[in-house]
Design a protein around this motif. Structure first.
Motif, PDB file in Angstrom:
ATOM      1  N   ASP A   1      45.670  38.427  54.159  1.00 54.34           N
ATOM      2  CA  ASP A   1      45.589  37.710  52.879  1.00 54.34           C
ATOM      3  C   ASP A   1      44.172  37.715  52.308  1.00 54.34           C
ATOM      4  O   ASP A   1      43.970  37.965  51.118  1.00 54.34           O
TER       5      ASP A   1
ATOM      6  N   GLU B   1      42.790  39.526  48.830  1.00 52.13           N
ATOM      7  CA  GLU B   1      42.103  38.787  47.754  1.00 52.13           C
ATOM      8  C   GLU B   1      40.742  39.406  47.447  1.00 52.13           C
ATOM      9  O   GLU B   1      40.357  39.520  46.282  1.00 52.13           O
TER      10      GLU B   1
ATOM     11  N   GLU C   1      47.015  26.469  53.427  1.00 48.97           N
ATOM     12  CA  GLU C   1      48.190  27.200  52.967  1.00 48.97           C
ATOM     13  C   GLU C   1      49.467  26.486  53.386  1.00 48.97           C
ATOM     14  O   GLU C   1      49.593  26.035  54.522  1.00 48.97           O
TER      15      GLU C   1
ATOM     16  N   VAL D   1      37.620  29.090  45.540  1.00 44.63           N
ATOM     17  CA  VAL D   1      38.965  29.488  45.146  1.00 44.63           C
ATOM     18  C   VAL D   1      38.830  30.705  44.241  1.00 44.63           C
ATOM     19  O   VAL D   1      37.955  30.747  43.382  1.00 44.63           O
TER      20      VAL D   1
ATOM     21  N   ARG E   1      41.752  33.874  39.933  1.00 43.28           N
ATOM     22  CA  ARG E   1      43.094  34.263  39.514  1.00 43.28           C
ATOM     23  C   ARG E   1      44.189  33.436  40.177  1.00 43.28           C
ATOM     24  O   ARG E   1      45.357  33.576  39.859  1.00 43.28           O
ATOM     25  N   ASN E   2      43.812  32.549  41.085  1.00 41.30           N
ATOM     26  CA  ASN E   2      44.773  31.682  41.768  1.00 41.30           C
ATOM     27  C   ASN E   2      44.937  30.389  40.965  1.00 41.30           C
ATOM     28  O   ASN E   2      44.453  29.324  41.339  1.00 41.30           O
TER      29      ASN E   2
ATOM     30  N   ALA F   1      46.227  27.100  42.691  1.00 40.08           N
ATOM     31  CA  ALA F   1      45.240  26.425  43.528  1.00 40.08           C
ATOM     32  C   ALA F   1      44.178  25.747  42.675  1.00 40.08           C
ATOM     33  O   ALA F   1      43.793  24.608  42.940  1.00 40.08           O
TER      34      ALA F   1
END
Length: 158
Positions: free
Chosen positions: A24, A28, A97, A131, A134-135, A138
């Motif tokens: 993950d 990212e 998560e 963070v 683009r999240n 979150a």
């Protein structure tokens, strides 16, 4: 209100999490343009190994699994009590998560609150995190939970 309970991560859970975390995190980093695809997963694994040299027993690290009222695992979190910036009293949230099948049920907010409480009980006065821009989910969660932007990195393709 949804609640979760945190417990220490077992060695088997740690090993499974390290595999998922590396995949993950590497994805990212590649998507953000910070790392090339080639070698990204290895680089992510190396970073994690450097930060967690004793695995789940690494001092000053809170590696937690979240369970719901039925005892089902619903998420995990990783907090460093000695953050990378070296600010006394400020812990750093490296990973949080909720398991994919349980998203959208308020568990992210509950996990964040439980993680904050664990950091507070361990002596932290504040909790920082990064963070990816683009999240959006979150970013929205952290904003609504009272987190404020203290630094911001921006990029424009040329």
């Amino acid at each position: 209100m949804t609640t979760v309970t945190l417990r220490p991560m077992t060695p088997a859970e740690f090993d499974e999490w390290q595999d998922a975390l590396a995949e993950d995190y590497a994805a990212e980093q590649v998507a953000s343009g910070r790392w090339p695809y080639e070698g990204a997963v290895r680089r992510a694994r190396d970073e994690s190994a450097r930060l967690l040299p004793q695995g789940p027993d690494t001092r000053r690290m809170l590696l937690r699994v979240a369970v719901d009222a039925d005892g089902e695992t619903v998420g995990r979190s990783w907090v460093a009590l000695d953050p990378p910036h070296g600010m006394p009293g400020i812990a750093f949230l490296y990973d949080i998560e909720v398991v994919e099948s349980r998203r959208g049920q308020g568990l992210g907010r509950a996990l964040l609150a439980a993680t904050e409480d664990a950091a507070r009980q361990a002596g932290a006065a504040a909790l920082e995190l990064n963070v990816f821009g683009r999240n959006a989910a979150a970013v929205s969660l952290y904003d609504s939970a009272g987190y404020a932007v203290v630094t911001q990195q921006m990029r424009k393709p040329l």
